[in-house]
Motif scaffolding. Structure first.
Motif, PDB file in Angstrom:
ATOM      1  N   LEU A  83       1.026  -1.317  -0.138  1.00 20.23           N
ATOM      2  CA  LEU A  83       0.425  -0.256  -0.345  1.00 20.23           C
ATOM      3  C   LEU A  83       1.216   0.975   0.100  1.00 20.23           C
ATOM      4  O   LEU A  83       0.375   2.465  -0.811  1.00 20.23           O
ATOM      5  CB  LEU A  83      -0.903   0.485   1.232  1.00 20.23           C
ATOM      6  N   ALA A  84       1.900   1.320   0.682  1.00 21.91           N
ATOM      7  CA  ALA A  84       2.357   2.017   1.155  1.00 21.91           C
ATOM      8  C   ALA A  84       3.480   2.727  -0.836  1.00 21.91           C
ATOM      9  O   ALA A  84       3.415   3.753  -0.771  1.00 21.91           O
ATOM     10  CB  ALA A  84       4.274   1.632   1.530  1.00 21.91           C
ATOM     11  N   GLU A  85       4.224   1.504  -1.144  1.00 16.56           N
ATOM     12  CA  GLU A  85       4.417   1.426  -2.572  1.00 16.56           C
ATOM     13  C   GLU A  85       3.277   2.379  -3.570  1.00 16.56           C
ATOM     14  O   GLU A  85       3.314   3.050  -4.011  1.00 16.56           O
ATOM     15  CB  GLU A  85       5.038   0.443  -3.085  1.00 16.56           C
ATOM     16  N   ALA A  86       1.917   1.756  -3.943  1.00 19.59           N
ATOM     17  CA  ALA A  86       1.102   2.292  -4.234  1.00 19.59           C
ATOM     18  C   ALA A  86       0.888   3.532  -3.733  1.00 19.59           C
ATOM     19  O   ALA A  86       0.580   4.377  -5.045  1.00 19.59           O
ATOM     20  CB  ALA A  86      -0.308   1.163  -4.148  1.00 19.59           C
ATOM     21  N   LEU A  87       0.727   3.901  -3.158  1.00 15.63           N
ATOM     22  CA  LEU A  87       0.982   5.511  -2.388  1.00 15.63           C
ATOM     23  C   LEU A  87       1.749   6.404  -3.334  1.00 15.63           C
ATOM     24  O   LEU A  87       0.945   7.357  -3.673  1.00 15.63           O
ATOM     25  CB  LEU A  87       0.421   6.365  -1.287  1.00 15.63           C
ATOM     26  N   CYS A  88       2.296   5.660  -3.363  1.00 21.76           N
ATOM     27  CA  CYS A  88       3.878   6.876  -3.546  1.00 21.76           C
ATOM     28  C   CYS A  88       4.060   6.540  -5.031  1.00 21.76           C
ATOM     29  O   CYS A  88       4.373   7.932  -5.208  1.00 21.76           O
ATOM     30  CB  CYS A  88       4.951   6.038  -2.547  1.00 21.76           C
TER      31      CYS A  88
END
Ligand code: PLP
Length: 387
Positions: A83-88
């Motif tokens: 999720l962190a990757e997708a948001l960034c």
């Protein structure tokens, strides 16, 4: 005793609730204890982004539930990292801190801003400017950030270091002149403050002073984010590049999740031990959020904009409606009748709407079908014109 009496007896009296007990629902339809149906134009408070019990979301959440429901942050866990990757990738931000609510996401943003300013400009540079009529949360620090005295008065003293200003260029420049400013924190549409979008001119001003004075921009996208305003995040509508973005409400699709996204300037302010959360980044919540975020693509956002125009067209100029404000599917209606009365009458007629200050506030599920949207808005129109 019935549900209402039990609530009165056992649940702290912090809410003034509608006399409605929700049993279940599907999509944008809610059912009460007696099976009566309501069209839901609030989706919680902008939380159930894809409505109630959305199938894909349930699939994602239940798949994760059968694997592990919690890991602690002492170990790695895939859903929150993905999720962190997708948001960034979607925002260009560099790092993400996970928590469980909007207030916590803002607390983390405030800590990051203070640390950055202390390192860069000295210990006396800590003031954070927020806007009059803003809303940033209920903890003592986010209450201090909230620019509404009415929320403050019973809980003094609050965390120092906040000043509030009108969202007008001159007022902002004067405030910056008078304080050592670490950051400006803002909602692009002040939600609880009455669904009031920021002016282009003010957005340009904050962008310029942030750049010239090395002042951080913190976009509170707790309510405006995750497709609500017709872009993934509301600041994208104004061409702003905030240094910190917070969000919560709609991201989890109904489960509690807060995120603080850190941009280039602040990506390395934290080191181990400086912030934390036991529940933050819960794998079940993050699996649900991945399902939500993955579906908020350009086509979907274009559809949100179309639905927004549809609602504005239906309401603008209608009898009993003074004006309509907002962006995307975050809509405020100034009615001739008191907003609270409109909300009450709509509920009696089978439509759930919210209020904010003196406005009726609509925050429907982003995927609400046109048919329900039209039916719901027609009920509002009828309530507005009747004596
Ligand atoms: C709702 C809201 C918050 C607080 O979020 P919680 O999850 O209730 O802590 C903060 N900022 C904005 C703009 C909000 O709308």
């Amino acid at each position: 005793m019935n549900i209402f009496e039990l609530d009165d007896l056992y649940v702290a009296h912090t809410y003034s609730r509608f006399p409605l007990s929700i049993k279940k629902g599907h999509g944008s339809v809610v059912l009460d204890e007696n099976g009566k149906e309501y069209i839901d134009l609030g989706s919680g408070i902008a939380v159930n982004s894809f409505g109630i019990c959305d199938e894909e979301w349930i699939k994602a959440v239940s798949a994760q539930l059968t694997m592990v429901q919690h890991t602690s942050n002492l170990y790695y866990s895939e859903p929150c990292i993905k999720l962190a990757e997708a948001l960034c990738i979607r925002t260009g931000m560099k790092m993400v801190f996970f928590s469980n609510s909007g207030a916590e996401a803002n607390e983390c943003a405030i800590k990051a801003a203070r640390k950055y300013a202390e390192d860069k400009k000295g210990a006396d540079c800590f003031t954070i400017i927020t806007l009059n009529n803003s809303f940033h949360g209920r903890t003592l620090t986010t209450l201090a950030a909230t620019g509404q005295e009415a929320f403050h008065k019973d809980f003094l003293p609050l965390t120092p270091g906040f000043v509030h200003c009108e969202p007008e260029p001159e007022a902002l420049l004067k405030t910056i002149f008078e304080h050592k400013v670490a950051a400006i924190m803002f909602e692009v549409v002040r939600g609880e403050g009455g669904v009031v979008p920021m002016s282009r001119e003010f957005a340009d001003t904050i962008a310029e002073v942030a750049k010239n004075e090395d002042i951080l921009l913190i976009a509170d996208e707790v309510q405006t984010g995750n497709g609500r305003c017709g872009k993934l995040y509301g600041y994208m509508k104004y061409g702003l590049t905030p240094d910190i973005v917070t969000t919560a409400k709609g991201l989890g699709g109904g489960l509690p999740l807060g995120v603080t996204m850190l941009g280039e300037k602040v990506e390395n302010v934290f080191s181990p031990g400086m912030n934390g959360s036991t529940f933050g980044g819960n794998p079940v919540c993050c699996a649900g959020a991945l399902s939500i975020l993955g579906r908020i693509n350009d086509d979907f956002l274009a559809e949100v904009e179309k639905k927004s125009e549809f609602v504005f067209k239906m309401l603008e100029g209608a009898e009993g409606v003074e004006n309509v404000t907002g962006l995307g599917l975050m809509i405020g209606i100034k009615t001739k009748k008191p907003a609270k009365q409109v909300a009450q009458e709509c509920m009696e007629k089978g439509v759930l709407v919210l209020t904010a200050k003196d406005k009726v506030r609509l925050l429907p599920a982003l995927n609400i079908p046109y048919e329900l949207l039209e039916k719901g808005v027609n009920v509002i129109k009828n309530v507005c014109l009747a004596e």
